[in-house]
Design a protein around this motif. Sequence first.
Motif, short mmCIF file in Angstrom:
data_model
loop_
_atom_site.label_atom_id
_atom_site.label_comp_id
_atom_site.label_asym_id
_atom_site.label_seq_id
_atom_site.Cartn_x
_atom_site.Cartn_y
_atom_site.Cartn_z
N GLN A 90 0.84 -1.20 0.00
CA GLN A 90 0.00 0.00 0.00
C GLN A 90 0.87 1.25 0.00
OE1 GLN A 90 -3.77 0.19 0.27
NE2 GLN A 90 -3.13 -1.64 -0.86
N GLY A 91 0.48 2.25 -0.78
CA GLY A 91 1.25 3.48 -0.86
C GLY A 91 2.42 3.40 -1.84
N GLY A 92 2.61 2.24 -2.45
CA GLY A 92 3.66 2.09 -3.45
C GLY A 92 3.40 2.98 -4.65
N GLU A 93 4.47 3.43 -5.29
CA GLU A 93 4.32 4.33 -6.44
C GLU A 93 4.30 3.54 -7.75
OE1 GLU A 93 6.63 8.07 -4.27
OE2 GLU A 93 7.56 7.12 -6.03
N VAL A 94 3.40 3.97 -8.62
CA VAL A 94 3.23 3.29 -9.91
C VAL A 94 3.40 4.31 -11.03
CG1 VAL A 94 1.63 1.98 -11.36
CG2 VAL A 94 1.68 1.59 -8.88
N GLY A 112 -4.98 1.45 -3.73
CA GLY A 112 -4.15 1.96 -2.63
C GLY A 112 -2.74 2.30 -3.05
N LEU A 113 -2.54 2.47 -4.36
CA LEU A 113 -1.22 2.81 -4.89
C LEU A 113 -1.23 4.27 -5.36
CD1 LEU A 113 -0.97 -0.51 -6.90
CD2 LEU A 113 0.30 0.03 -4.80
N VAL A 114 -0.06 4.82 -5.59
CA VAL A 114 0.06 6.25 -5.91
C VAL A 114 0.53 6.41 -7.36
CG1 VAL A 114 1.20 8.42 -5.31
CG2 VAL A 114 0.66 6.74 -3.52
N PRO A 115 -0.32 6.98 -8.24
CA PRO A 115 0.13 7.20 -9.62
C PRO A 115 1.24 8.25 -9.67
CG PRO A 115 -2.21 7.76 -9.36
CD PRO A 115 -1.68 7.48 -8.00
N VAL A 116 2.26 7.96 -10.46
CA VAL A 116 3.35 8.92 -10.73
C VAL A 116 3.32 9.13 -12.24
CG1 VAL A 116 5.86 9.21 -10.75
CG2 VAL A 116 4.71 8.23 -8.73
N PHE A 117 3.09 10.38 -12.65
CA PHE A 117 2.84 10.63 -14.07
C PHE A 117 4.12 10.86 -14.86
CE2 PHE A 117 -1.04 12.01 -11.86
CZ PHE A 117 -1.94 11.14 -12.48
N ILE A 143 5.09 -0.40 -13.06
CA ILE A 143 4.85 0.49 -14.20
C ILE A 143 3.55 0.02 -14.87
CG2 ILE A 143 5.81 1.51 -16.32
CD1 ILE A 143 8.55 0.43 -15.53
N VAL A 144 2.67 0.98 -15.15
CA VAL A 144 1.43 0.65 -15.88
C VAL A 144 1.39 1.51 -17.15
CG1 VAL A 144 -1.10 0.63 -15.83
CG2 VAL A 144 0.18 -0.02 -13.78
N PRO A 145 1.99 1.01 -18.23
CA PRO A 145 1.97 1.75 -19.50
C PRO A 145 0.68 1.45 -20.27
CG PRO A 145 3.75 0.10 -19.38
CD PRO A 145 2.76 -0.23 -18.33
N VAL A 146 0.36 2.33 -21.20
CA VAL A 146 -0.88 2.20 -21.98
C VAL A 146 -0.51 2.12 -23.47
CG1 VAL A 146 -3.13 3.24 -22.48
CG2 VAL A 146 -2.02 3.68 -20.27
N HIS A 147 -1.01 1.10 -24.14
CA HIS A 147 -0.82 1.01 -25.61
C HIS A 147 -1.89 1.91 -26.25
CE1 HIS A 147 1.89 -2.37 -25.15
NE2 HIS A 147 0.96 -3.19 -24.71
N VAL A 148 -1.68 3.20 -26.17
CA VAL A 148 -2.74 4.15 -26.49
C VAL A 148 -3.05 4.18 -28.00
CG1 VAL A 148 -1.20 6.15 -26.61
CG2 VAL A 148 -3.56 6.48 -25.95
N TYR A 149 -4.33 4.25 -28.35
CA TYR A 149 -4.84 4.22 -29.74
C TYR A 149 -4.54 2.89 -30.46
CZ TYR A 149 -4.96 9.38 -29.35
OH TYR A 149 -5.20 10.68 -28.98
N GLU A 163 12.84 -5.12 -15.23
CA GLU A 163 13.73 -6.16 -14.67
C GLU A 163 14.86 -5.56 -13.86
OE1 GLU A 163 14.96 -8.83 -17.82
OE2 GLU A 163 12.89 -9.58 -18.04
N ARG A 164 15.48 -4.52 -14.41
CA ARG A 164 16.62 -3.92 -13.70
C ARG A 164 16.22 -3.31 -12.37
NH1 ARG A 164 18.56 0.21 -15.92
NH2 ARG A 164 17.48 0.28 -17.93
N HIS A 165 15.00 -2.81 -12.26
CA HIS A 165 14.57 -2.16 -11.02
C HIS A 165 13.59 -3.02 -10.21
CE1 HIS A 165 16.49 1.73 -12.02
NE2 HIS A 165 16.21 1.40 -13.27
N HIS A 166 13.40 -4.25 -10.62
CA HIS A 166 12.50 -5.19 -9.92
C HIS A 166 11.10 -4.61 -9.75
CE1 HIS A 166 16.16 -7.39 -9.27
NE2 HIS A 166 16.70 -6.33 -8.70
N LEU A 167 10.56 -4.13 -10.86
CA LEU A 167 9.21 -3.55 -10.83
C LEU A 167 8.25 -4.47 -11.57
CD1 LEU A 167 10.18 0.11 -11.84
CD2 LEU A 167 9.93 -0.84 -9.51
N LYS A 168 7.00 -4.51 -11.12
CA LYS A 168 5.96 -5.23 -11.86
C LYS A 168 5.58 -4.38 -13.08
CE LYS A 168 5.40 -8.76 -9.14
NZ LYS A 168 5.85 -10.08 -9.59
N LEU A 169 5.22 -5.07 -14.14
CA LEU A 169 4.86 -4.40 -15.39
C LEU A 169 3.48 -4.90 -15.82
CD1 LEU A 169 5.75 -2.60 -17.75
CD2 LEU A 169 7.02 -4.55 -18.68
#
Length: 384
Positions: A90-94, A112-117, A143-149, A163-169
């Motif tokens: 909770q409170g993790g940045e995405v 419960g996560l914090v969007p970082v734009f 990281i939550v990227p969007v395949h926009v359009y 992978e390098r930063h051990h983040l979920k994608l």
Amino acid sequence: MLYSQKNLTEYTGDDMGEIINVTRSSMPEFEEYCAEIRDIFESRWLTNMGVKHQALQKELENYLGIEHVTLFTNGHLALETALTAMDLPQGGEVITTPFTFASTTHAITRCGLVPVFCDVNDRDYTIDVTKIEALITEKTVAIVPVHVYGNMCDVEALQDIAERHHLKLVYDAAHTFGVRYKGKSPACFGDAAMFSFHATKVFHTIEGGAVCYHNDDLVQLLNDLKNFGIRGPEEVAYVGGNAKMNEFQAAMGLCNLRHLEEEIEKRRLADERYRERLEGISGIRLCAPQKDVRPNYAYFPVIFEDGYKYDRDTVFARLKEENIIARKYFYPLTNSFACYKDLPTAGTEKTPVAQYAATHVLTLPLFAGLSQEDVDRICDLILN
Ligand SMILES: *Cc1c(COP(=O)(O)O)cnc(C)c1O
């Protein structure tokens, strides 16, 4: 979607002729859908992972070339549940982009996560992969990227950073059903990818969505989470919600999947005509076709540059006078929403490329069956 519905009712009773909406839902023949739902009437099994649900899941796993598909009642709850399943603190940045539908940013926040734009790039408006690492802190979890359009993100760079930063994608792939990148579907990238099967999307189940993933361990978890966390008749394992796709939705999906390729081909013809008419016009910018990508022609975004003779809002209003409903998609940016004003990375000035796109873009009507004459009429209005 909502906006176009509203525009429709605004014009009801008007004698200005036919409305061309930004989109029009594809439908199977009435008889085809009736035949598909006949066994539901006989079995009276209406929801809770019945035969239609199971059949659609299998067909989608095959079509998308992915080990696992979990179906949901809509794309938004699919994304929320996928994020829940990642079990992030909770409170993790995405890290995500503001140039998207409200759903993406809301899903992150509601978990419960914090969007970082992060800003987007000015070629295809997907996340600018060169700006991600500067935003990573010790609190960053995903990281939550969007395949926009329907434009593919730089999936290789994103995989490398994650992978390098051990983040979920986790991808918001809502726009990309039917797209192929180097022969693979967007379902194959990241820890999970969400599709929306909303009525306005290229493939739909009226309302609906899916989470796609490789990891076998997520199957039970996602199925439990979408059904109140119920694991067995006498066991509740998680604090789950209710996000199940029902049998009538799945039946619509089975029908629409049979016609998907025709649907995409019809969209391609309209896209081709738009490009013939608008490509190379000074002050008008189109998204270039991406390398190694088979597109799905989901949207036709056009940027009216500052140098063009009419600004975006003028073109929008002129088209509307003629009953042609284009859409300011995506405007406003999610980092300008009142509900996010207190976030540390809120404010459109921090994402200037996205802000330029949001204030200069119109997505023009595009759907299977939009005639060449209609495309020409729209282009005549834009150019003259
Ligand atoms: C449509 C859409 C969603 C939400 O999907 P629903 O099925 O409408 O809940 C999420 N993200 C994006 C980018 C979308 O376009």
